[in-house]
Design a protein around this motif. Sequence first.
Motif, PDB file in Angstrom:
ATOM      1  N   MET A 134     -15.390   5.520  -2.016  1.00  0.00           N
ATOM      2  CA  MET A 134     -14.703   5.334  -0.861  1.00  0.00           C
ATOM      3  C   MET A 134     -14.556   6.926  -0.031  1.00  0.00           C
ATOM      4  N   PRO A 135     -15.278   7.049   0.965  1.00  0.00           N
ATOM      5  CA  PRO A 135     -15.008   8.635   1.340  1.00  0.00           C
ATOM      6  C   PRO A 135     -13.513   8.948   1.821  1.00  0.00           C
ATOM      7  N   ILE A 136     -12.775   9.104   0.974  1.00  0.00           N
ATOM      8  CA  ILE A 136     -11.447   9.492   1.213  1.00  0.00           C
ATOM      9  C   ILE A 136     -11.193  10.521   2.102  1.00  0.00           C
ATOM     10  N   SER A 137     -11.956  11.596   2.082  1.00  0.00           N
ATOM     11  CA  SER A 137     -12.024  12.929   2.982  1.00  0.00           C
ATOM     12  C   SER A 137     -13.309  13.117   3.044  1.00  0.00           C
ATOM     13  N   PRO A 138     -13.793  13.912   4.030  1.00  0.00           N
ATOM     14  CA  PRO A 138     -15.203  14.425   4.361  1.00  0.00           C
ATOM     15  C   PRO A 138     -15.509  14.995   3.295  1.00  0.00           C
ATOM     16  N   PRO A 139     -16.993  15.039   2.865  1.00  0.00           N
ATOM     17  CA  PRO A 139     -17.431  15.731   1.941  1.00  0.00           C
ATOM     18  C   PRO A 139     -17.223  17.497   1.878  1.00  0.00           C
ATOM     19  N   GLU A 140     -17.091  17.927   3.006  1.00  0.00           N
ATOM     20  CA  GLU A 140     -17.394  19.322   3.377  1.00  0.00           C
ATOM     21  C   GLU A 140     -15.738  19.903   3.189  1.00  0.00           C
ATOM     22  N   GLU A 141     -14.767  19.186   2.918  1.00  0.00           N
ATOM     23  CA  GLU A 141     -13.371  19.540   2.747  1.00  0.00           C
ATOM     24  C   GLU A 141     -13.097  19.275   1.044  1.00  0.00           C
ATOM     25  N   LYS A 142     -14.112  18.842   0.211  1.00  0.00           N
ATOM     26  CA  LYS A 142     -13.564  18.822  -0.869  1.00  0.00           C
ATOM     27  C   LYS A 142     -14.000  20.173  -1.478  1.00  0.00           C
ATOM     28  N   GLU A 143     -13.327  20.674  -2.523  1.00  0.00           N
ATOM     29  CA  GLU A 143     -13.441  21.943  -3.417  1.00  0.00           C
ATOM     30  C   GLU A 143     -14.076  21.356  -4.850  1.00  0.00           C
ATOM     31  N   GLU A 144     -15.557  21.628  -4.945  1.00  0.00           N
ATOM     32  CA  GLU A 144     -16.034  21.264  -6.057  1.00  0.00           C
ATOM     33  C   GLU A 144     -15.713  19.816  -6.745  1.00  0.00           C
ATOM     34  N   ASN A 145     -15.106  19.519  -7.888  1.00  0.00           N
ATOM     35  CA  ASN A 145     -14.796  18.288  -8.109  1.00  0.00           C
ATOM     36  C   ASN A 145     -13.288  17.832  -8.398  1.00  0.00           C
ATOM     37  N   LYS A 146     -12.476  18.810  -7.525  1.00  0.00           N
ATOM     38  CA  LYS A 146     -10.887  18.466  -7.469  1.00  0.00           C
ATOM     39  C   LYS A 146     -10.734  17.359  -6.590  1.00  0.00           C
ATOM     40  N   VAL A 147      -9.807  16.651  -7.323  1.00  0.00           N
ATOM     41  CA  VAL A 147      -9.126  15.653  -6.451  1.00  0.00           C
ATOM     42  C   VAL A 147      -8.032  16.006  -5.553  1.00  0.00           C
ATOM     43  N   ASP A 148      -8.379  15.369  -4.276  1.00  0.00           N
ATOM     44  CA  ASP A 148      -7.386  15.425  -3.112  1.00  0.00           C
ATOM     45  C   ASP A 148      -6.233  14.381  -3.429  1.00  0.00           C
ATOM     46  N   ILE A 149      -5.000  15.034  -4.014  1.00  0.00           N
ATOM     47  CA  ILE A 149      -3.866  14.068  -4.647  1.00  0.00           C
ATOM     48  C   ILE A 149      -3.357  13.527  -3.669  1.00  0.00           C
ATOM     49  N   ASN A 150      -3.289  13.951  -2.327  1.00  0.00           N
ATOM     50  CA  ASN A 150      -2.794  13.157  -1.152  1.00  0.00           C
ATOM     51  C   ASN A 150      -3.476  12.116  -0.773  1.00  0.00           C
ATOM     52  N   HIS A 151      -4.786  11.986  -0.913  1.00  0.00           N
ATOM     53  CA  HIS A 151      -5.764  10.765  -0.389  1.00  0.00           C
ATOM     54  C   HIS A 151      -6.387   9.987  -1.165  1.00  0.00           C
ATOM     55  N   ALA A 152      -6.330  10.481  -2.658  1.00  0.00           N
ATOM     56  CA  ALA A 152      -7.302   9.934  -3.644  1.00  0.00           C
ATOM     57  C   ALA A 152      -6.737   8.536  -3.896  1.00  0.00           C
ATOM     58  N   THR A 153      -7.602   7.471  -4.366  1.00  0.00           N
ATOM     59  CA  THR A 153      -7.255   6.078  -4.765  1.00  0.00           C
ATOM     60  C   THR A 153      -6.650   6.375  -6.279  1.00  0.00           C
ATOM     61  N   GLN A 154      -5.997   5.210  -6.575  1.00  0.00           N
ATOM     62  CA  GLN A 154      -5.550   5.055  -7.847  1.00  0.00           C
ATOM     63  C   GLN A 154      -6.618   5.369  -8.957  1.00  0.00           C
ATOM     64  N   GLU A 155      -7.793   4.715  -8.720  1.00  0.00           N
ATOM     65  CA  GLU A 155      -9.107   5.008  -9.572  1.00  0.00           C
ATOM     66  C   GLU A 155      -9.491   6.495  -9.782  1.00  0.00           C
ATOM     67  N   GLU A 156      -9.360   7.133  -8.638  1.00  0.00           N
ATOM     68  CA  GLU A 156      -9.802   8.482  -8.587  1.00  0.00           C
ATOM     69  C   GLU A 156      -8.842   9.406  -9.383  1.00  0.00           C
ATOM     70  N   ILE A 157      -7.599   9.003  -9.009  1.00  0.00           N
ATOM     71  CA  ILE A 157      -6.519   9.743  -9.967  1.00  0.00           C
ATOM     72  C   ILE A 157      -6.642   9.500 -11.402  1.00  0.00           C
ATOM     73  N   GLU A 158      -6.966   8.466 -11.698  1.00  0.00           N
ATOM     74  CA  GLU A 158      -7.060   7.812 -13.213  1.00  0.00           C
ATOM     75  C   GLU A 158      -8.010   8.775 -13.942  1.00  0.00           C
ATOM     76  N   GLN A 159      -9.085   9.475 -13.030  1.00  0.00           N
ATOM     77  CA  GLN A 159     -10.229  10.362 -13.852  1.00  0.00           C
ATOM     78  C   GLN A 159      -9.507  11.484 -13.953  1.00  0.00           C
ATOM     79  N   LEU A 160      -8.239  12.030 -13.555  1.00  0.00           N
ATOM     80  CA  LEU A 160      -7.932  13.237 -13.842  1.00  0.00           C
ATOM     81  C   LEU A 160      -7.561  13.140 -15.413  1.00  0.00           C
TER      82      LEU A 160
END
Length: 204
Positions: free
Chosen positions: A130-156
């Motif tokens: 799920m493209p939670i935020s546009p690709p150009e706004e992401k910093e490397e492999n960091k997770v956007d904690i304000n928009h990430a899904t639970q599955e993405e947060i679990e990867q931390l």
Amino acid sequence: MKWLAAKEKKQRYMLALAAMAIAAAFFYQQSHQEKSVSHALPLPSEEPEQKEQKEQDSKQQDQPETIVVDVKGAVVHPGVYEMLENARVNDVIARAGGLTTEADQTKINLAAKAYDEMMIYVPSKGETSMPISPPEEKEENKVDINHATQEEIEQLKGIGPAKAAAIIAYREENGPFKKAEDLLNVSGIGEKSLESLKAQIVIR
């Protein structure tokens, strides 16, 4: 003759007293009428400009705050919508025409509070990423904690399902995180966990 002169003098004296009494009564009545008239006069009304300004100020105070939300994915009318600040995700999706038949509503929390600059992405059934935020706004492999899904947060690193659910719950209840240190308010996250998370997340 003396008694007659005395009688006339007494009569003049009585007439003078009567005249004074009549004059006093007349002046008292006039004064009382003037006071009654002054009390009956209406108070000066406010100037039209002042009244209009007060009405405008009152209307501005009564107007609720608004937020702007971006809706994407499987909705009938994707786009940017202005909503009241107490709106829920369900309200925003309804404003966007509702979900399409392909929408997978099990992946979104319809009861979550919407907030200003929020992006809601509704995935289609079978969609895995799920493209939670546009690709150009992401910093490397960091997770956007304000928009990430639970599955993405679990990867931390150091974050399991329980902590990920707690992060999501805190975010939905209190709005987006403003700084990484806000994660200390989440149950199960301490100073050591925070130091590890700082290198893995981004706050937007």
